[in-house]
Design a protein around this motif. Structure first.
Motif, PDB file in Angstrom:
ATOM      1  N   THR A  20       0.833  -1.203   0.000  1.00 13.24           N
ATOM      2  CA  THR A  20       0.000   0.000   0.000  1.00 13.24           C
ATOM      3  C   THR A  20       0.867   1.253   0.000  1.00 13.24           C
ATOM      4  O   THR A  20       0.635   2.186  -0.779  1.00 13.24           O
ATOM      5  CB  THR A  20      -0.940  -0.008   1.222  1.00 13.24           C
ATOM      6  N   GLU A  21       1.880   1.257   0.845  1.00 15.33           N
ATOM      7  CA  GLU A  21       2.761   2.424   0.926  1.00 15.33           C
ATOM      8  C   GLU A  21       3.625   2.561  -0.331  1.00 15.33           C
ATOM      9  O   GLU A  21       3.871   3.666  -0.812  1.00 15.33           O
ATOM     10  CB  GLU A  21       3.636   2.353   2.181  1.00 15.33           C
ATOM     11  N   LYS A  77       1.428   4.008  -2.993  1.00 10.80           N
ATOM     12  CA  LYS A  77       1.223   5.429  -2.729  1.00 10.80           C
ATOM     13  C   LYS A  77       2.422   6.232  -3.249  1.00 10.80           C
ATOM     14  O   LYS A  77       2.255   7.265  -3.900  1.00 10.80           O
ATOM     15  CB  LYS A  77       1.032   5.653  -1.221  1.00 10.80           C
TER      16      LYS A  77
END
Length: 138
Positions: free
Chosen positions: A103-104, A107
């Motif tokens: 997820t990071e 991002k």
């Protein structure tokens, strides 16, 4: 595990039945993963280091590009529990560990790539996956 002294200190019965029982007991597996080897490091230490180095890299790359990357470091104890949980078929903590990084990372990539580049990259990633997104069984 060949040393009966170590096995005794871990409470492992060295009979075939005892060994089979120990290898199916997540708590005993976690304890084995935390035992230091000849180098002074445990298997759980090494696995936690692998994850934490990836996370440190991700944080640094994010900082370089002014993107806040929110990942916490994992302890050896937690890593031992995650790995031992796999014996019982409990994949969820391990999947969450990697999904948090993913997820990071996404991002960060979304911030660094143009919209069309990011979309192409996402499509290319799906082509190399063995499972469907959201599928935690494989």
């Amino acid at each position: 595990m060949g040393d009966n002294g170590l096995a005794s200190s871990l409470g492992i019965d060295m009979t075939p039945e005892g060994i089979a029982s120990s290898l199916s007991n997540p708590d005993q597996i976690a304890q084995m993963l935390l035992q230091e080897g000849e180098t002074g490091e445990s298997p759980a230490d090494i696995m936690a280091d692998l994850i934490n180095m990836q996370r440190a890299d991700l944080r640094r790359i994010g900082a370089e590009h002014d993107v806040d990357v929110d990942v916490n470091m994992v302890t050896s104890e937690k890593m031992a529990l995650y790995i031992a949980g796999l014996v019982e078929g409990n994949w969820e903590p391990v999947i969450e560990l990697f999904n948090e990084q993913a997820t990071e990372r996404e991002k960060l990539l979304e911030e660094l790539l143009e919209e069309d580049e990011f979309a192409e990259f996402q499509t290319a990633k799906r082509c190399v996956m063995n499972t469907e997104p959201g599928d935690s069984d494989g």
